[in-house]
Write a protein that holds these residues in place. Structure first.
Motif, mmCIF file in Angstrom:
data_model
loop_
_atom_site.group_PDB
_atom_site.id
_atom_site.type_symbol
_atom_site.label_atom_id
_atom_site.label_comp_id
_atom_site.label_asym_id
_atom_site.label_seq_id
_atom_site.Cartn_x
_atom_site.Cartn_y
_atom_site.Cartn_z
ATOM 1 N N ILE A 134 -105.864 3.133 31.851
ATOM 2 C CA ILE A 134 -107.053 4.312 32.162
ATOM 3 C C ILE A 134 -106.766 4.226 30.354
ATOM 4 C CG2 ILE A 134 -104.493 5.125 32.451
ATOM 5 C CD1 ILE A 134 -106.476 7.410 33.881
ATOM 6 N N GLY A 135 -105.785 3.946 29.357
ATOM 7 C CA GLY A 135 -105.542 4.272 27.959
ATOM 8 C C GLY A 135 -106.521 3.486 27.571
ATOM 9 N N ALA A 136 -106.704 2.296 27.702
ATOM 10 C CA ALA A 136 -107.705 1.462 27.263
ATOM 11 C C ALA A 136 -108.940 1.994 27.440
ATOM 12 C CB ALA A 136 -107.343 0.386 27.422
ATOM 13 N N VAL A 137 -109.739 2.789 29.057
ATOM 14 C CA VAL A 137 -110.925 3.346 29.223
ATOM 15 C C VAL A 137 -111.105 4.615 27.900
ATOM 16 C CG1 VAL A 137 -112.172 3.875 30.607
ATOM 17 C CG2 VAL A 137 -110.732 1.817 31.216
ATOM 18 N N ILE A 138 -109.578 4.917 28.016
ATOM 19 C CA ILE A 138 -109.768 6.531 27.761
ATOM 20 C C ILE A 138 -110.305 6.294 25.733
ATOM 21 C CG2 ILE A 138 -108.841 8.415 26.442
ATOM 22 C CD1 ILE A 138 -107.289 8.678 29.008
ATOM 23 N N TRP A 139 -109.567 5.687 25.842
ATOM 24 C CA TRP A 139 -109.242 5.408 23.930
ATOM 25 C C TRP A 139 -111.271 4.329 23.810
ATOM 26 C CZ3 TRP A 139 -106.680 0.574 21.386
ATOM 27 C CH2 TRP A 139 -107.314 0.593 19.847
ATOM 28 N N ILE A 140 -111.964 3.692 24.156
ATOM 29 C CA ILE A 140 -112.859 2.696 23.899
ATOM 30 C C ILE A 140 -114.194 4.392 24.252
ATOM 31 C CG2 ILE A 140 -114.901 1.976 25.147
ATOM 32 C CD1 ILE A 140 -112.366 -0.644 25.924
ATOM 33 N N LEU A 141 -113.832 5.593 25.384
ATOM 34 C CA LEU A 141 -115.295 5.792 25.892
ATOM 35 C C LEU A 141 -115.010 7.629 25.121
ATOM 36 C CD1 LEU A 141 -115.483 5.756 29.862
ATOM 37 C CD2 LEU A 141 -117.086 4.474 27.591
ATOM 38 N N LEU A 142 -113.526 7.481 24.703
ATOM 39 C CA LEU A 142 -114.040 9.359 23.957
ATOM 40 C C LEU A 142 -113.259 8.623 23.188
ATOM 41 C CD1 LEU A 142 -112.312 10.780 27.702
ATOM 42 C CD2 LEU A 142 -114.275 11.537 26.636
ATOM 43 N N GLY A 143 -112.198 8.209 22.553
ATOM 44 C CA GLY A 143 -111.508 7.803 21.032
ATOM 45 C C GLY A 143 -109.990 8.306 21.388
ATOM 46 N N TRP A 144 -109.539 7.697 20.685
ATOM 47 C CA TRP A 144 -107.915 7.507 20.145
ATOM 48 C C TRP A 144 -107.587 8.852 19.755
ATOM 49 C CZ3 TRP A 144 -105.548 10.795 16.865
ATOM 50 C CH2 TRP A 144 -106.427 11.377 14.945
ATOM 51 N N GLN A 145 -108.231 10.281 19.861
ATOM 52 C CA GLN A 145 -107.453 11.718 20.260
ATOM 53 C C GLN A 145 -107.490 11.538 21.542
ATOM 54 O OE1 GLN A 145 -110.318 10.883 17.967
ATOM 55 N NE2 GLN A 145 -111.105 12.055 16.516
ATOM 56 N N PHE A 146 -108.538 11.779 22.237
ATOM 57 C CA PHE A 146 -108.363 11.857 24.037
ATOM 58 C C PHE A 146 -106.477 10.939 24.334
ATOM 59 C CE2 PHE A 146 -111.922 14.077 24.008
ATOM 60 C CZ PHE A 146 -111.872 14.621 25.371
ATOM 61 N N LEU A 147 -106.541 9.200 23.377
ATOM 62 C CA LEU A 147 -105.705 9.173 23.937
ATOM 63 C C LEU A 147 -104.529 9.985 23.583
ATOM 64 C CD1 LEU A 147 -104.958 6.104 25.277
ATOM 65 C CD2 LEU A 147 -105.020 5.509 23.438
ATOM 66 N N ALA A 148 -104.168 10.166 22.547
ATOM 67 C CA ALA A 148 -103.392 10.717 21.899
ATOM 68 C C ALA A 148 -102.697 12.326 22.829
ATOM 69 C CB ALA A 148 -103.272 11.347 20.777
ATOM 70 N N ALA A 149 -103.774 12.786 23.269
ATOM 71 C CA ALA A 149 -103.807 13.916 23.926
ATOM 72 C C ALA A 149 -103.469 13.412 24.882
ATOM 73 C CB ALA A 149 -104.961 14.773 24.619
#
Length: 440
Positions: A134-149
């Protein structure tokens, strides 16, 4: 997913199309052609740009589960301290990404003596929302800010759940929930060959070695069991064919549990993006009429409610969340939507069966409140730090298949996926194919 759940999703899809039909200003023929094309391209685009990450993520998760043992995990989760909650979060992070598997495993850990804070609060949430896939997909689709959040908010939510179990939920309620779980019978154990969960009282396949009993899901697993390999190191398993066979079996089980929800997530994202006109989103997320804090709070509630009623959980949530983000749902409210995947109706029903109606209601309410509060707080933390990205940066419209790094990654990932599938099938029997749902 069961037939009734698919029926509900079909109804939601029809409602989505109906909203578009009644709100569009275009001729219906033109609207259907353009919307169908947009929905298809969005679905294909999201699947295309995340395929390699899903393959690698599932393979890593499969390796972790196949090459590590969880027999002593429950002993590490017996208390309510930071150590136990930290262990619960860690074991959740390296565990299954399937919500249904997560709640079943958390139940077993709770049943074996783990505290509610460490098992249901930390492990269950981390194994759904903080895993690699889920972290990888969040990073790809939404960006690193969303992954950090997602990570920061995830630990905040775990802290809130732990606080609730330790200080707010009465001890008698927790003990009754544990008793309800204990009344189910013996806990499951892990097949040392394929990693499947097995009920030792029901399986017909077992063997003893050096005073220890091993249980298996099938005759083929029992026959292929090598006691010398039962306690091999991670390095030894990573450099042996049997170790990779175990990884292939485990990651295929993950695909079997999640492929439909991931596909549904992509399809719903396409339907929402293609059939609901922009003006509908503008009217729903019209802006902070009563002030920014009130607006963020009520949209966080809306996000969590959407997460509940759409029935999609785990990795499948992210594509849908991406469309919500690009159409006006605020940053923190998207997180509330993603975090609500552990209170979709089928999972709440499972809570009721596991723990009883009272505890299920308390648990579901705690998750909802924690998801809303966490999204609200994270929004203002990132707003104050200037880290909220522009929605236009979200990846939902890349449909061109070009000779670039995505093509290379997807080709390599496809080859790796086919290799693991061949490895899984080459030494497996039909018995393994039956284990596509998480055991209790």
């Amino acid at each position: 997913m069961e037939k009734k759940e698919y029926a509900i999703l079909v109804a939601i899809a029809l409602v989505t199309i109906g909203i578009g039909v009644f709100t569009t200003s275009k001729p219906l023929g033109t609207f259907f052609v353009e919307s169908t094309k947009h929905a298809a391209t969005t679905t294909i685009a999201m699947a295309w740009i995340t395929w390699w990450a899903l393959v690698i993520g599932f393979a890593i998760a499969g390796g972790v589960e196949a090459w590590t043992s969880d027999e002593e995990v429950a002993d590490l989760l017996e208390g309510n301290g930071l150590r136990e909650i930290g262990y619960g979060s860690l074991f959740g992070f390296i565990s299954s990404s399937c919500s249904y598997s997560a709640i079943a495993t958390a139940k077993n850990l709770f049943k074996k003596g783990g505290s509610a804070a460490a098992t249901i609060g930390a492990f269950m949430f981390a194994s759904t929302n903080l895993v690699i896939e889920i972290g990888a997909v969040i990073w790809i689709l939404l960006g690193w800010q969303f992954l950090a959040a997602d990570i920061i908010g995830g630990f905040m939510l775990i802290g809130l759940m732990a606080f609730g179990f330790i200080y707010l939920v009465p001890d008698e309620v927790l003990e009754q929930a544990r008793q309800n779980v204990l009344d189910e019978g013996s806990p499951t154990v892990q097949d040392p060959v394929c990693g499947m969960d097995v009920n030792p009282e029901e399986t017909d396949y077992s063997t003893e070695h050096d005073g220890q009993t091993y249980y298996f899901c099938s005759q083929s697993c029992k026959e292929s069991f090598d006691p010398e390999e039962a306690n091999t190191t991670i390095r030894e398993q990573a450099t042996s064919l049997s170790g990779w066979k175990a990884l292939a079996d485990k990651q295929w089980k993950e695909w079997g549990m999640l492929w439909d929800e991931i596909a549904i997530g992509f399809i719903f994202a396409g339907l929402i993006a293609g059939f609901i006109p922009k003006q509908v989103w503008t009217s729903v997320f019209s802006g902070p009429i009563f002030g920014v804090p009130v607006y963020i709070f009520w949209t966080a509630v809306v996000g969590a409610v959407i997460g509940v009623v759409t029935f999609v959980c785990s990795v499948g949530n992210v594509p849908f969340g991406t469309v919500l983000w690009t159409n006006g749902l605020p940053f923190g409210s998207v997180l509330s939507y993603i975090y609500a995947d552990l209170i979709v109706p089928p999972i709440m029903d499972a809570y009721r069966e596991y723990y009883g109606t009272k505890f299920a209601a308390i648990l579901s309410g705690m998750i909802f409140v924690a998801a809303v509060f966490t999204g609200f707080v994270i929004h203002f933390l990132f707003l104050g730090a200037g880290l909220i990205p522009d929605p236009s940066t979200a990846k939902i419209a890349e449909v061109k298949i070009e000779m670039n790094y995505k093509m290379v990654l997807n080709v390599l990932a496809t080859g790796f996926f086919l290799f693991l599938y061949w490895l899984h099938r080459s030494e497996s029997t039909e018995d393994h194919g039956e284990h596509t749902q998480p055991a209790d």
